[in-house]
Write a protein that holds these residues in place. Structure first.
Motif, mmCIF file in Angstrom:
data_model
loop_
_atom_site.group_PDB
_atom_site.id
_atom_site.type_symbol
_atom_site.label_atom_id
_atom_site.label_comp_id
_atom_site.label_asym_id
_atom_site.label_seq_id
_atom_site.Cartn_x
_atom_site.Cartn_y
_atom_site.Cartn_z
ATOM 1 N N PRO A 1 31.079 -49.678 25.939
ATOM 2 C CA PRO A 1 30.207 -50.834 25.675
ATOM 3 C C PRO A 1 29.011 -50.935 26.615
ATOM 4 O O PRO A 1 28.293 -51.941 26.581
ATOM 5 N N VAL A 2 28.760 -49.882 27.496
ATOM 6 C CA VAL A 2 27.675 -49.953 28.477
ATOM 7 C C VAL A 2 26.451 -49.211 27.932
ATOM 8 O O VAL A 2 26.507 -48.008 27.648
ATOM 9 N N ALA A 3 25.310 -49.912 27.782
ATOM 10 C CA ALA A 3 24.089 -49.314 27.245
ATOM 11 C C ALA A 3 23.296 -48.635 28.365
ATOM 12 O O ALA A 3 23.453 -48.937 29.548
ATOM 13 N N LEU B 1 15.114 -47.436 20.224
ATOM 14 C CA LEU B 1 16.392 -46.823 20.585
ATOM 15 C C LEU B 1 17.116 -47.670 21.617
ATOM 16 O O LEU B 1 18.360 -47.771 21.612
ATOM 17 N N LEU B 2 16.362 -48.249 22.529
ATOM 18 C CA LEU B 2 16.961 -49.141 23.512
ATOM 19 C C LEU B 2 17.637 -50.320 22.817
ATOM 20 O O LEU B 2 18.768 -50.707 23.142
ATOM 21 N N ILE B 3 16.936 -50.884 21.834
ATOM 22 C CA ILE B 3 17.506 -52.021 21.074
ATOM 23 C C ILE B 3 18.727 -51.575 20.295
ATOM 24 O O ILE B 3 19.757 -52.268 20.248
ATOM 25 N N LEU B 4 18.616 -50.363 19.657
ATOM 26 C CA LEU B 4 19.746 -49.841 18.887
ATOM 27 C C LEU B 4 20.957 -49.621 19.780
ATOM 28 O O LEU B 4 22.096 -49.990 19.430
ATOM 29 N N LEU C 1 24.419 -51.524 19.380
ATOM 30 C CA LEU C 1 25.676 -50.821 19.145
ATOM 31 C C LEU C 1 26.695 -51.145 20.234
ATOM 32 O O LEU C 1 27.892 -51.330 19.940
ATOM 33 N N CYS C 2 26.238 -51.209 21.469
ATOM 34 C CA CYS C 2 27.155 -51.558 22.557
ATOM 35 C C CYS C 2 27.727 -52.963 22.370
ATOM 36 O O CYS C 2 28.925 -53.203 22.562
ATOM 37 N N ASP C 3 26.833 -53.884 21.983
ATOM 38 C CA ASP C 3 27.318 -55.251 21.715
ATOM 39 C C ASP C 3 28.314 -55.247 20.564
ATOM 40 O O ASP C 3 29.333 -55.957 20.588
ATOM 41 N N SER C 4 28.003 -54.451 19.524
ATOM 42 C CA SER C 4 28.898 -54.380 18.363
ATOM 43 C C SER C 4 30.242 -53.789 18.755
ATOM 44 O O SER C 4 31.298 -54.257 18.316
#
Length: 820
Positions: A201-203, A211-214, A218-221
Motif C-alpha cells: 500500500p506504499v506509493a 502515474l503518481l496519481i495512478l 492504486l495504493c489507496d485501493s
C-alpha cells in the motif's frame, strides 16, 4: 500480456509501419524521378526537334549528324538518337552502327514516355517532324532509344537512398521514443503493477503526474481492499457461524413436527443445540407452579445439572439466576464475561467448571399475549457474548419451542378430554373403542344404573354427578385385584367393564353377578345423603360389534326385568330383523307404498258413522297390507317415523280437503315435539282447509316427559280449530294428568279393557270410572276394539258415546259412505 512484451510488440509493429512507409516513399520517389527524367527528355527532344527542323528546312543536312552526336553525348539517359526520312530506314544516327539500317524496333509516341517508363514497357520513342524543302512539305521521323540500364539503375539508387534514409531516421526516432516511454512510463507502470500484485500500500514518486496519481490511487485501493477483505472474511465467518445456527434451528424445527411428545422434543432440541460448534451446555426448564423444573439438558461437564432439578422462582438467592430473570421479565437475559458478572452461585460454579464465558436465557413464549411456559438456557465458551442475529434466531427458536410445548400440552389436554370422562376421570367411549380395536380376545359388560334419572330429579344434577363419580371410584376399587379387567365410562349412567384375554365367560359373568349384589347392598354417601343403587348389566363376547351386542343384551335385560343378560343368537336375530324392516320401510317410502287405511267410528245411539281414523299401512310389492305393529317401532328407532307421519298427513289432506266429516290421525310424542314437522302439518291442513275436520290422536301409552312442548303443540293447533284425542287410554300406567293438563276433546279407551267387558267385572268398573270421569270433564268417550255384539252391549250400557271395531267396520283403503 506483460507491458515489456507489449512495448516490444508495439516497436516491431512500428518498424513494420516504418518499412511500409519507406517502401511507399521509395515507390513515390521512383515515380518522381521517372517523371523528372521524362520531363528532361521531353525538353531535350523539343529543343532537338527545333534545331533539326530548322536545319532540314535550310537544307543543312551535314549539321544533323553533329547535332545528334552532341545531344547523345550530353544526356546519359539517351542511348541513341536517329532520324528517318521514310519511316523505314534509319538515315542518320548518333550510333554509327545504326545508320542505313532498317527500323526493326517498335517506337512509341514520345507523348507516352511517362506512362510507358513507369510500366517499363519500352525504351524506344519517336516524334514526327514536318518541314518544307523549297515549297514541298516533307516528313521526317526523330527516333530516340533510351539507356534503360542507366535510367533504372539511377532511379533505384535514388529511391533506395531516400527509402533507407527515411527508415533509419524514423527507426532511430522510434527507438528513442521507446527508451523514453520505457524509462518514464513502462518501468513505473511495472513497479505499480508489482506493488499492486504484492498488495503493497506504499506509493512512490514518479516524473509523470498522472502515474503518481495512478500509483497513489492504486495504493489507496489496495489498502481499502485489504480492509474490505478483512471485513468480508469476518462477515463470511459470521455468516458461516450463523448458517450453522440456522441449520441447527431448522433441524430443531423439524423435530417440532416429528417429535411424539414434549420430552422427546426438549431432549432432542438440547442435544442438537449442543452439537453446534462453540455451544456448550443447553438446558430447557418448564414452569411448574412457583418453580422451574429442568426437563431436558445436554451433556453437562460440570455435573451440576440433573433432570427434574427444581429452581425456585421465589427464593431471594435465585434473583440473579438468568433463568429466573428470563421467565419473570419475559425477555432474553444475556450475560457476557460471566466470570466478572454478578450471577447466582450455581451459575458461577457452572461457568468456572465449564468453562463458559457467556450465558443466554430465553423465555419460551407460545404467543405474544401469553406468559412464558419455561426457559431455554445456552452456555458458550466465548466471553464476547452472542451476535445480534444469533440472538434473534435463538429468540425465534425459543418461541417455536414454546409454541410446540403449548401445542403438545393442548394436545394432551384435548386427548385427555376426548378419552376421559370429565366427571369420573375414567376412560370414555373413545378409549373403549381403541381398546376394542386393539384387543382380539375380550369379554365386556355394560353396567347401567337403574332409574338414574329419578336421582337427578329428586336430588339434582350435582348430586347425580357426584353419585356417578363415587360409583366409578367404587367400581375401580372392585377391579383392582383383576389386572385384565378395565373400567370405562360409557354414557350418562353407564359403565363398561372389559376383560382382556378372557375366554372364560362364566367366570366373568359370576364376577358381574357379584357386582350386581354388592351394588345393591352398598350405601353411597353424597353430602350426608345415603343413596342405594341397583344396576342392570348386558354382557357380550368378543366380536366386531361386541359393544353393540352388549347394548342389545342390556336392553333385553331391561325389557325382561333381569339384572343381567348375555347376548344370544335370539338377540342377533332381532337385530337382523330390525335391519330388514328398516330396508323394507325405506324402500316402501321411496316406492310410495305407505298408504292410509280408514276405519269408521260410529255413534252408539244410532250406529251412524261420525268420523274416521286414518291408520297407516305398508303395502307389500304384491299389494298385501302390513300391520303397523310390525314396523312402527323400527321406524321410530331408525328416525324414519317423521317421514311416515308426513306421508300420512299428505294423503289424508288430499282426500279430506274441504270434507264435512272429521278424520283422526295418530301422532306420537316424537311428532308432537318436532317443531319442523309442526310447521309442515299446519301449512298442509290450512292449505287444504281442513282445520276443523282434523283430529290428532295422542298415544297415551307413550310417556309424556316434555309437557311444555306437547301443550305448545296442542294450543297452537286448537287455536286454528283442530281437535285432540287421547288414544289407548287405560293401557299400561294410565295418567289422568294427561286429561287435566291437555285440552282433550275425546278419550279413546284401549282395547285391552274393552275386549274383557263381557266377562271381567274389574274391567267394567275401570271403564265405567274412566267414562264417568271423562263425561264430568266434558270429554267424549270412544271404545276401541268393539269386536262383537256382547262387547257393544256392555259399551252402550256403561254410557260410552261411540265405538270403533270390527263389529262395525274393518280398516279399508276406501272411504265408506256415511249412510252405509
Amino acid at each position: 500480456m506483460k507491458l515489456g512484451r507489449f512495448n516490444l510488440l508495439n516497436l516491431a509493429i512500428f518498424f513494420v509501419l516504418i518499412g511500409l512507409l519507406s517502401a511507399v516513399f521509395y515507390y513515390a520517389e521512383r515515380i518522381t524521378t521517372l517523371h523528372y527524367i521524362s520531363e528532361r527528355i521531353n525538353q531535350n527532344f523539343f529543343q532537338l526537334e527545333q534545331m533539326i527542323q530548322q536545319d532540314l528546312q535550310e537544307g543543312r543536312l551535314e549539321n544533323l549528324q553533329e547535332i545528334l552526336d552532341q545531344t547523345g553525348a550530353i544526356d546519359n539517359a539517351i542511348s541513341a538518337i536517329s532520324i528517318s526520312f521514310d519511316g523505314k530506314t534509319i538515315a542518320i544516327s548518333s550510333s554509327r552502327s545504326l545508320s542505313g539500317k532498317a527500323i526493326v524496333k517498335e517506337y512509341a509516341p514520345l507523348s507516352e514516355i511517362m506512362q510507358r517508363l513507369a510500366k517499363e514497357e519500352t525504351l524506344c520513342y519517336s516524334s514526327e517532324l514536318k518541314y518544307f524543302s523549297g515549297s514541298v512539305k516533307k516528313n521526317a521521323f526523330l527516333l530516340i532509344e533510351l539507356n534503360g540500364e542507366y535510367i533504372f539503375e539511377r532511379l533505384n539508387q535514388i529511391a533506395l537512398f531516400y527509402g533507407v534514409a527515411l527508415f533509419l531516421v524514423l527507426g532511430i526516432i522510434a527507438i528513442g521514443i521507446m527508451k523514453v516511454v520505457n524509462q518514464w512510463i513502462t518501468q513505473p507502470l511495472e513497479q505499480i503493477t508489482l506493488r499492486a500484485r504484492e498488495k503493497n500500500p506504499v506509493a512512490e514518486g514518479h516524473f509523470i503526474e498522472e502515474l503518481l496519481i495512478l500509483d497513489q490511487t492504486l495504493c489507496d485501493s489496495v489498502h481499502s481492499m485489504q480492509k474490505q477483505q478483512v471485513r468480508l472474511k469476518e462477515a463470511l465467518d459470521e455468516l458461516l457461524y450463523l448458517d450453522g445456527i440456522l441449520r441447527t434451528v431448522a433441524d430443531i424445527n423439524q423435530l417440532l413436527i416429528t417429535a411424539n411428545n414434549v420430552h422427546e422434543l426438549l431432549v432432542s432440541a438440547c442435544q442438537r443445540l449442543a452439537e453446534h460448534p462453540g455451544y456448550g451446555l443447553c438446558l430447557i426448564a418448564l414452569k411448574e407452579e412457583k418453580a422451574l423444573s429442568i426437563k431436558a439438558h445436554s451433556s453437562d461437564s460440570t455435573g451440576y445439572v440433573y433432570p427434574k432439578m427444581k429452581i425456585s422462582l421465589e427464593d431471594e438467592r435465585e434473583k440473579e439466576n438468568p433463568m429466573v430473570r428470563a421467565i419473570q421479565e419475559g425477555t432474553p437475559i444475556i450475560i457476557d464475561h460471566v466470570e466478572t458478572q454478578k450471577v447466582s452461585q450455581e451459575w458461577c460454579f457452572i461457568a468456572e467448571r465449564g468453562p463458559y464465558g457467556s450465558v443466554i436465557s430465553l423465555p419460551l413464549i407460545s404467543s405474544l399475549d401469553t406468559l412464558p411456559l419455561g426457559v431455554m438456557t445456552l452456555c458458550i465458551k466465548s466471553s464476547e457474548g452472542f451476535k445480534p442475529k444469533e440472538i434473534a434466531m435463538l429468540e425465534e427458536l425459543a418461541g417455536d419451542i414454546g409454541f410446540a410445548v403449548h401445542s403438545f400440552t393442548q394436545r394432551e389436554e384435548l386427548k385427555y378430554h376426548l378419552t376421559t370422562d370429565a366427571n369420573t376421570n375414567l376412560p370414555n367411549r373413545f378409549s373403549l373403542a381403541e381398546t376394542l380395536l386393539r384387543e382380539n380376545i375380550y369379554t365386556l359388560g355394560i353396567i347401567n344404573i337403574d332409574r338414574f334419572s329419578e336421582i337427578n330429579e329428586v336430588y339434582g344434577i350435582e348430586i347425580g354427578d357426584a353419585v356417578l363419580s363415587i360409583y366409578g371410584e367404587w367400581l375401580s376399587s372392585k377391579i383392582l385385584a383383576f389386572k385384565k379387567i378395565q373400567l370405562y365410562k360409557l354414557g350418562s349412567d353407564e359403565y363398561v367393564l372389559v376383560a382382556v384375554d378372557c375366554n372364560d365367560m362364566d367366570r366373568f359373568v359370576t364376577f358381574l353377578e357379584e357386582l350386581v349384589d354388592a351394588t345393591q347392598k352398598e350405601l353411597f354417601l353424597v353430602d350426608d345423603i345415603g343413596i342405594n343403587l341397583t344396576i342392570t348389566v348386558g354382557v357380550a363376547h368378543a366380536h366386531a360389534r361386541g359393544l353393540e351386542h352388549a347394548a342389545v343384551a342390556l336392553k333385553q335385560a331391561k325389557r325382561n326385568r333381569h339384572s343381567l343378560e348375555i347376548f344370544s343368537s335370539e338377540s342377533k336375530q332381532e337385530q337382523e330383523n330390525n335391519i330388514a324392516w328398516y330396508k323394507r320401510i325405506k324402500e316402501a317410502i321411496e316406492e310410495k307404498r305407505i298408504v292410509p287405511y280408514f276405519q269408521p267410528i260410529v255413534d252408539n245411539s244410532n250406529g251412524k258413522i261420525i268420523k274416521y281414523e286414518a291408520l297407516i299401512r305398508l303395502l307389500e310389492k304384491e299389494g298385501h297390507p302390513v300391520s303397523p305393529y310390525l314396523f312402527l317401532e323400527v321406524a321410530k328407532k331408525t328416525k324414519l317415523y317423521p317421514e311416515l307421519t308426513k306421508i300420512m298427513i299428505e294423503q289424508v289432506a288430499s282426500l279430506f280437503g274441504g270434507s264435512s266429516i272429521p278424520v283422526s290421525i295418530n301422532l306420537s310424542i316424537q311428532d308432537l315435539t318436532n317443531p319442523n314437522l309442526a310447521d309442515y302439518i299446519e301449512h298442509l291442513i290450512t292449505a287444504n282447509k281442513m282445520e276443523k275436520m282434523i283430529i290428532f290422536e295422542i298415544l297415551e301409552s307413550e310417556g309424556i316427559e316434555n309437557y311444555d312442548a306437547v301443550i305448545e303443540f296442542v294450543d297452537r293447533f286448537r287455536s286454528i280449530g283442530c281437535h285432540f284425542a287421547i288414544d289407548d287410554f287405560g293401557s299400561g300406567y294410565s295418567n289422568f294428568d294427561h286429561l287435566l293438563k291437555l285440552s282433550i276433546d275425546t278419550l279413546k279407551i284401549d282395547g285391552s279393557l274393552i275386549k274383557n267387558l263381557p266377562h271381567d267385572r274389574n274391567a267394567q268398573i275401570i271403564v265405567k270410572h274412566i267414562c264417568d270421569f271423562a263425561h264430568e270433564m266434558g270429554i267424549g268417550v270412544v271404545a276401541e276394539f268393539v269386536a262383537n255384539e256382547d262387547i257393544f252391549n256392555q259399551v252402550k250400557a256403561i254410557g260410552i258415546d261411540a265405538s270403533q271395531g270390527y263389529y262395525f267396520y274393518e280398516p279399508s283403503p276406501n272411504l265408506i259412505e256415511r249412510g252405509e
